[in-house]
Design an enzyme around this catalytic site. Structure first.
Site, PDB file in Angstrom:
ATOM      1  N   HIS A 164       0.812  -1.218   0.000  1.00  0.00           N
ATOM      2  CA  HIS A 164       0.000   0.000   0.000  1.00  0.00           C
ATOM      3  C   HIS A 164       0.848   1.272   0.000  1.00  0.00           C
ATOM      4  O   HIS A 164       1.933   1.329   0.575  1.00  0.00           O
ATOM      5  CB  HIS A 164      -1.006  -0.003   1.153  1.00  0.00           C
ATOM      6  CG  HIS A 164      -0.436   0.088   2.531  1.00  0.00           C
ATOM      7  ND1 HIS A 164      -0.174   1.301   3.132  1.00  0.00           N
ATOM      8  CD2 HIS A 164      -0.115  -0.857   3.447  1.00  0.00           C
ATOM      9  CE1 HIS A 164       0.286   1.088   4.363  1.00  0.00           C
ATOM     10  NE2 HIS A 164       0.337  -0.206   4.577  1.00  0.00           N
TER      11      HIS A 164
ATOM     12  N   ASP B  31       5.786   2.174   6.491  1.00  0.00           N
ATOM     13  CA  ASP B  31       4.537   1.423   6.368  1.00  0.00           C
ATOM     14  C   ASP B  31       3.655   2.167   5.369  1.00  0.00           C
ATOM     15  O   ASP B  31       2.959   3.111   5.740  1.00  0.00           O
ATOM     16  CB  ASP B  31       3.879   1.328   7.745  1.00  0.00           C
ATOM     17  CG  ASP B  31       2.606   0.537   7.770  1.00  0.00           C
ATOM     18  OD1 ASP B  31       2.220  -0.004   6.718  1.00  0.00           O
ATOM     19  OD2 ASP B  31       1.961   0.476   8.841  1.00  0.00           O
TER      20      ASP B  31
ATOM     21  N   GLU C 293      -5.089   1.687   2.435  1.00  0.00           N
ATOM     22  CA  GLU C 293      -5.004   0.522   3.320  1.00  0.00           C
ATOM     23  C   GLU C 293      -5.180   0.923   4.785  1.00  0.00           C
ATOM     24  O   GLU C 293      -5.792   0.193   5.566  1.00  0.00           O
ATOM     25  CB  GLU C 293      -3.662  -0.187   3.113  1.00  0.00           C
ATOM     26  CG  GLU C 293      -3.550  -1.541   3.797  1.00  0.00           C
ATOM     27  CD  GLU C 293      -2.955  -1.491   5.210  1.00  0.00           C
ATOM     28  OE1 GLU C 293      -2.859  -2.543   5.854  1.00  0.00           O
ATOM     29  OE2 GLU C 293      -2.588  -0.377   5.660  1.00  0.00           O
ATOM     30  N   GLU C 294      -4.646   2.087   5.149  1.00  0.00           N
ATOM     31  CA  GLU C 294      -4.613   2.483   6.564  1.00  0.00           C
ATOM     32  C   GLU C 294      -5.979   2.867   7.120  1.00  0.00           C
ATOM     33  O   GLU C 294      -6.122   3.067   8.320  1.00  0.00           O
ATOM     34  CB  GLU C 294      -3.633   3.641   6.761  1.00  0.00           C
ATOM     35  CG  GLU C 294      -2.170   3.310   6.482  1.00  0.00           C
ATOM     36  CD  GLU C 294      -1.561   2.360   7.502  1.00  0.00           C
ATOM     37  OE1 GLU C 294      -2.286   1.906   8.419  1.00  0.00           O
ATOM     38  OE2 GLU C 294      -0.355   2.060   7.384  1.00  0.00           O
TER      39      GLU C 294
ATOM     40  N   ASP D  16       3.995  -6.097   3.523  1.00  0.00           N
ATOM     41  CA  ASP D  16       3.725  -4.992   4.433  1.00  0.00           C
ATOM     42  C   ASP D  16       4.842  -4.937   5.467  1.00  0.00           C
ATOM     43  O   ASP D  16       5.854  -5.638   5.326  1.00  0.00           O
ATOM     44  CB  ASP D  16       2.358  -5.168   5.103  1.00  0.00           C
ATOM     45  CG  ASP D  16       1.660  -3.838   5.375  1.00  0.00           C
ATOM     46  OD1 ASP D  16       2.347  -2.891   5.815  1.00  0.00           O
ATOM     47  OD2 ASP D  16       0.434  -3.744   5.174  1.00  0.00           O
TER      48      ASP D  16
ATOM     49  N   HIS E  47       3.554   3.681  12.764  1.00  0.00           N
ATOM     50  CA  HIS E  47       2.422   4.599  12.873  1.00  0.00           C
ATOM     51  C   HIS E  47       2.791   5.834  13.693  1.00  0.00           C
ATOM     52  O   HIS E  47       2.016   6.319  14.513  1.00  0.00           O
ATOM     53  CB  HIS E  47       1.208   3.884  13.464  1.00  0.00           C
ATOM     54  CG  HIS E  47       0.529   2.981  12.488  1.00  0.00           C
ATOM     55  ND1 HIS E  47      -0.795   2.610  12.604  1.00  0.00           N
ATOM     56  CD2 HIS E  47       0.976   2.363  11.358  1.00  0.00           C
ATOM     57  CE1 HIS E  47      -1.130   1.822  11.601  1.00  0.00           C
ATOM     58  NE2 HIS E  47      -0.058   1.648  10.824  1.00  0.00           N
TER      59      HIS E  47
END
Length: 379
Positions: free
Chosen positions: A95, A200, A232-233, A255, A342
């Site tokens: 992603h 990510d 995706e998130e 990922d 994140h």
């Protein structure tokens, strides 16, 4: 020794030996190394869910001429297709979007209220430098902060130094503008260690790009789709629409993941940097195809690549939606281990990325009709 995989047996059919040696020779002729500048551009690009144009442009520039066709789906996922000899097809997903923020409103005091986009860690929402991307593409620096209590951040805002709302609007900032961390990609002093934002899943985007370059000039028995997925998130959305559009037979997902406590380095931590790629066996959204998992393990063994074997109690990846499309798609997920996720910074060992690229080259080169039958046939 420079080959990306090793031939363990001379009992292979002549056509497979010929294909393997052509890949080895092609790889040696190129003497190619990973393009770290490509990774740097991907990491520094800003792209929250449904706003991934900067990443699409980086990938298009790097991979121009390396595939049969390039297209997008209705959400903006970008699909690079390498046409093969048959109608069978494999899709690899990574992603493009990162966790971040969006301008929600502007107060009379010139403070910019924010909406969190994706699972940004609460502590990472305080006193971090960010940049706002205006509709014209201009980058405006600021600092985010809020009120932290009981593990939750409330009242999140961005401070650009303005004292009135008009000062903010005069800079071209408006509701809906993307806000991302201002972290810049860099190499650390420790060998093989890099840090940056949006690993990510820009690491996955980098891997599929490097794979496409390595496979340039290599003939495959099947068609290969390499996809930078959107959104995706915020609910693993892009993989679903990309798989619906291209309808591959098999889906492979790349990922990243991190472990919660870096002081734990025993068998309970199967997400350690420098220990090789991860093969997942379970997450909240997917129980992977067992025979496809076994094939990945065989491929890693043949290529002398270490595998960390992990399961996830929470979370999910593109595989969670991809495997449910149409009649169902045999799907597995491989993970690049990183430290911290994140948030504003992540740390990666570049050797793990290199091993993931080599692992997938081994997987793809040897994926023949027998493997398709093993993972698709249940009776």
């Amino acid at each position: 020794s420079s080959a990306p995989f090793h031939i363990k047996s001379t009992n292979l059919p002549w056509w497979k030996l010929s294909r393997i040696w052509s890949v080895i020779n092609n790889d040696r002729k190129k003497k190619s190394k990973m393009n770290i500048e490509f990774l740097e551009k991907l990491s520094n690009a800003d792209a929250i869910a449904s706003n991934e144009q900067e990443v699409r442009e980086v990938m298009l520039q790097e991979l121009e001429g390396k595939c049969s066709s390039v297209e997008t789906d209705g959400l903006g996922s970008i699909i690079f297709t390498k046409k093969g000899k048959s109608d069978k097809s494999i899709m690899i997903c990574a992603h493009m979007d990162e966790v971040g923020f969006m301008v929600r409103s502007v107060s009379d005091l010139g403070l910019i209220r924010l909406m969190v986009v994706g699972g940004v860690k609460p502590l990472a929402q305080h006193l971090q430098k960010v940049r706002i991307t205006t509709l014209k593409g201009e980058k405006i620096s600021g600092v985010i902060n809020g009120t932290y209590q009981d593990g939750i951040t409330d009242g999140l805002y961005c401070d650009i130094g303005a004292t009135t709302a008009q000062e903010v609007f005069d800079l071209g900032i408006d509701v809906g503008d993307m806000v991302t961390y201002a972290t810049e990609f860099e190499k650390f002093a420790v060998e093989h260690i890099y840090a940056g934002k949006a690993f990510d899943d820009r690491l996955g985007c980098f891997i599929i790009g490097e794979l496409l370059k390595k496979l340039d000039g290599v003939s495959l028995d099947y068609t290969l789709h390499l996809v930078g997925t959107s959104s995706e998130e915020v609910g693993i959305r892009g993989a679903k629409t990309a798989v619906q559009k291209m309808n591959p037979d098999i889906v492979l997902v790349i990922d990243v993941a991190t472990f919660s406590n870096e002081f734990v380095r025993d068998d309970t931590n199967q997400r350690q940097i420098g220990k090789g790629p991860i093969l997942t066996h379970y997450d909240r959204t997917l129980l992977p195809n067992r025979n496809l998992q076994l094939y990945v393990k065989e491929s890693a063994k043949n290529a002398s690549i270490p595998l960390q074997l992990d399961m996830f109690k929470t979370g999910g990846t593109d595989g969670g939606e991809a495997h449910l499309v149409n009649e169902g798609k045999p799907t597995i997920v491989n993970i690049v281990p990183v430290r911290y996720g994140h948030c504003a910074y992540s740390i990666v060992n570049i050797k793990d990325i290199e091993q993931m690229i080599n692992l997938y080259q081994e997987i793809l080169i040897n994926f023949d009709i027998d493997v398709f039958q093993r993972v698709q046939n249940f009776i």
